[in-house]
Design a protein around this motif. Structure first.
Motif, PDB file in Angstrom:
ATOM      1  N   GLN A  54      23.118  -3.971  42.599  1.00 29.68           N
ATOM      2  CA  GLN A  54      21.670  -3.860  42.763  1.00 29.68           C
ATOM      3  C   GLN A  54      21.294  -2.594  43.532  1.00 29.68           C
ATOM      4  O   GLN A  54      20.296  -1.942  43.214  1.00 29.68           O
ATOM      5  CB  GLN A  54      21.130  -5.093  43.480  1.00 29.68           C
ATOM      6  CG  GLN A  54      21.157  -6.350  42.614  1.00 29.68           C
ATOM      7  CD  GLN A  54      20.519  -7.533  43.304  1.00 29.68           C
ATOM      8  OE1 GLN A  54      19.818  -7.394  44.299  1.00 29.68           O
ATOM      9  NE2 GLN A  54      20.748  -8.727  42.777  1.00 29.68           N
ATOM     10  N   ALA A  55      22.076  -2.244  44.541  1.00 34.69           N
ATOM     11  CA  ALA A  55      21.790  -1.028  45.296  1.00 34.69           C
ATOM     12  C   ALA A  55      21.880   0.199  44.396  1.00 34.69           C
ATOM     13  O   ALA A  55      21.004   1.079  44.443  1.00 34.69           O
ATOM     14  CB  ALA A  55      22.760  -0.902  46.473  1.00 34.69           C
ATOM     15  N   ARG A  56      22.903   0.260  43.563  1.00 31.86           N
ATOM     16  CA  ARG A  56      23.019   1.387  42.621  1.00 31.86           C
ATOM     17  C   ARG A  56      21.847   1.395  41.657  1.00 31.86           C
ATOM     18  O   ARG A  56      21.257   2.445  41.372  1.00 31.86           O
ATOM     19  CB  ARG A  56      24.345   1.286  41.857  1.00 31.86           C
ATOM     20  CG  ARG A  56      25.578   1.670  42.669  1.00 31.86           C
ATOM     21  CD  ARG A  56      26.797   1.797  41.771  1.00 31.86           C
ATOM     22  NE  ARG A  56      27.188   0.511  41.215  1.00 31.86           N
ATOM     23  CZ  ARG A  56      28.140  -0.271  41.723  1.00 31.86           C
ATOM     24  NH1 ARG A  56      28.795   0.116  42.804  1.00 31.86           N
ATOM     25  NH2 ARG A  56      28.428  -1.422  41.170  1.00 31.86           N
ATOM     26  N   GLY A  57      21.507   0.205  41.128  1.00 31.12           N
ATOM     27  CA  GLY A  57      20.396   0.113  40.181  1.00 31.12           C
ATOM     28  C   GLY A  57      19.070   0.485  40.814  1.00 31.12           C
ATOM     29  O   GLY A  57      18.222   1.133  40.175  1.00 31.12           O
ATOM     30  N   ALA A  58      18.871   0.087  42.068  1.00 29.89           N
ATOM     31  CA  ALA A  58      17.627   0.409  42.759  1.00 29.89           C
ATOM     32  C   ALA A  58      17.488   1.920  42.943  1.00 29.89           C
ATOM     33  O   ALA A  58      16.404   2.485  42.743  1.00 29.89           O
ATOM     34  CB  ALA A  58      17.575  -0.300  44.107  1.00 29.89           C
TER      35      ALA A  58
END
Length: 315
Positions: free
Chosen positions: A20-24
């Motif tokens: 999720q951090a990468r996607g955000a």
């Protein structure tokens, strides 16, 4: 206004939080919040990884600033240990780290068998912030206070500049405390009176961070179903969130919560206007940063929505 993403440690595995951090970051979010829990609120959420391990891993997968939203430095973990953990996190993130603190909940803090203090006592334990800042100066510390003792302790791995400490607050006393001792303010309510009280209590023009929850799905009804399934505790009123000791007790209290109560607490579905309206409420209340959390399996859909429709319209 800065728009960030809220990583919910109560609901996702460490690998999912990193994804999720990468996607955000790829979607255009500007910062991250991450929650610190020993337990999830209810078993349906199902996770609760150790936040300091996750924060270290986050430094290796993205370059977004990270704020703990929030950690409790008073009981479950001694403030001297929090001071070391936060200093290391700030080094790993090259200064892009904020220590967000609050008075905590019995759900997480009672696990060592200590009595859960009343609110006034928990606020008095702001001595923990004094201990943390003293240790960040880099000298040997001997502290003998009302609540904490530190003997011959020194933190060797420190960032060039100590991390800011933002303080969470909801009631008048806690908000005034945040104004007196905090480098910023953290809340999950778009309440202009709270922001004003913080600023008038010493907060001045310091940053105010706010956050809300969403449940992305193809329809608002499906999002509301997911929200009620995963976060029925969102409708638990008053001080119960601070005093109930286990997910089982939250599940019992949540039996009294109606689905429409949870739906009101979430932005459900995939309507960009609904997200923009919620962000607008925080902007009108005076917040400088807003963080959105997703519940359920469709977090990539939320990232796509923000990248395509929400963030461009804000900017």
């Amino acid at each position: 206004m800065k728009i960030g993403y809220f990583l919910s440690s109560e609901e996702y595995t460490p690998a999912e939080l990193l994804a999720q951090a990468r996607g955000a970051e790829q979607a255009g979010f500007e910062a991250l919040w991450i929650s610190d829990h020993y337990h999830p609120w209810v078993d349906a959420q199902g996770q609760s990884p150790f936040v300091w391990s996750t924060i270290g891993a986050l430094s290796q997968v993205c370059r977004l600033p990270v704020t703990t939203a929030v950690t409790c430095p008073t009981m479950r973990i001694h403030p001297a240990v929090i001071a070391q953990a936060a200093a290391t996190s700030a080094v790993l993130h090259e200064g892009r780290f904020v220590l967000g603190v609050g008075t905590g909940e019995a759900l997480n803090e009672h696990i060592l068998g200590d009595a859960w203090p009343q609110t006034d006592v928990r606020l008095e334990m702001d001595e923990a912030v004094e201990v943390i800042r003293e240790l960040w100066r880099g000298e040997f510390v001997n502290h003998h206070g009302k609540h904490y003792t530190v003997e011959h302790a020194r933190i060797y791995t420190r960032p060039d500049t100590p991390p800011p400490i933002y303080v969470s607050g909801f009631g008048p006393k806690s908000i005034e405390l945040a104004g007196r001792i905090g480098d910023g303010y953290v809340s999950t309510m778009p309440d202009a009176d709270m922001v004003r009280r913080f600023r008038e209590s010493g907060g001045g023009d310091k940053p105010c961070q706010g956050g809300f929850k969403a449940a992305y799905a193809d329809t608002a009804d499906e999002g509301a179903r997911i929200a009620y399934e995963r976060w029925p505790n969102a409708g638990v009123p008053g001080e119960l969130s601070q005093v109930l000791p286990s997910p089982r007790h939250f599940e019992q209290a949540a039996e009294l919560v109606r689905p429409e109560q949870v739906r009101e607490a979430f932005v459900c579905g995939r309507d960009a206007d609904a997200h923009l309206d919620m962000i607008g409420k925080y902007a009108e209340a005076g917040f400088d940063e807003v963080y959105v959390a997703n519940t359920g399996p469709h977090w990539q859909g939320l990232f796509d929505l923000y990248q395509r429709e929400v963030l461009p319209r804000l900017r």
